[in-house]
Design an enzyme around this catalytic site. Sequence first.
Site, PDB file in Angstrom:
ATOM      1  N   HIS A   1      -2.297  -4.806   1.806  1.00 25.06           N
ATOM      2  CA  HIS A   1      -1.591  -4.359   0.594  1.00 25.06           C
ATOM      3  C   HIS A   1      -0.844  -5.506  -0.079  1.00 25.06           C
ATOM      4  O   HIS A   1      -0.620  -5.476  -1.293  1.00 25.06           O
ATOM      5  CB  HIS A   1      -0.615  -3.237   0.979  1.00 25.06           C
TER       6      HIS A   1
ATOM      7  N   SER B   1      -0.007  -0.153  -6.398  1.00 29.91           N
ATOM      8  CA  SER B   1       0.119   0.929  -5.426  1.00 29.91           C
ATOM      9  C   SER B   1       0.157   2.275  -6.150  1.00 29.91           C
ATOM     10  O   SER B   1      -0.730   2.588  -6.939  1.00 29.91           O
ATOM     11  CB  SER B   1       1.359   0.685  -4.556  1.00 29.91           C
TER      12      SER B   1
END
Length: 263
Positions: free
Chosen positions: A239, A126
Amino acid sequence: MEIEDGKIITEQRFPSPNPDVALSLVTYYSGGLKVKGMLAKPLGYEPEDGFLYLRGGIKNVGKVRPARIAQFASEGFTVFAPFYRGNQGGEGDEDFAGEDRQDAFSAYKLLKSLPSVRDIHIFGFSRGGVMALLTALEFPEAASLATWGGVSDMSLTYVERKDLRRMMKRVIGGTPLKYPERYQYRTPLYRLEHLEVPVMIIHGVQDGNVSAEHAYRLEKRLKELGKPVDSWYFGEFNHFFPPGVNRKVVEDLAKWMKSHSGK
């Protein structure tokens, strides 16, 4: 007297979720600050491969998870994961890939100082994606770099994540329109011609936290520059990957990284 970045000040055992991996909480120096992080080692041997784990998020969002660190250590790495300044008892203030990049650089030096570690692999998840790229630019001798669901363009994050804009304006000090140089400083895409490290890009195409556009931009620029890059895109995932897929990707990534060791 100048304090050496990466020098370990204290190390304290931490309960491990994996009986084959030892965890410890570490306080180390970074830019004159006492910063915290987590060290993980497989029991019974000292791996030559070091693994720098660069977390995502900011403050209490995206904190380093002991189980994740132990997972990579169980693949045969000595893993160190900085919490970044200002977090979990560390000094200073985190600033979203600004001066807190020094904490990643110092963490790299910490791994390098361990007697058993020969090669260091850099991993960013991330927001850790930009931290990983910045660290690889700082240490061209690193063995490999992997970015998983990683940010590559900080201005794009501001555009896409309306929910983060208030935080980004506060931490970075304004918007990309008003202060483009502050966002460029946090965006390694503009300096990839200096990157010497083989890169792996892992991204879920359905990712709503960090869009796949970050991966596409990074891959496109690396290919334009003739840099070594591999990419694994997962069309059905976002994600966070399902546990079974996650384990398989970690195993495959460990093999890919080790194929670049000792060079």
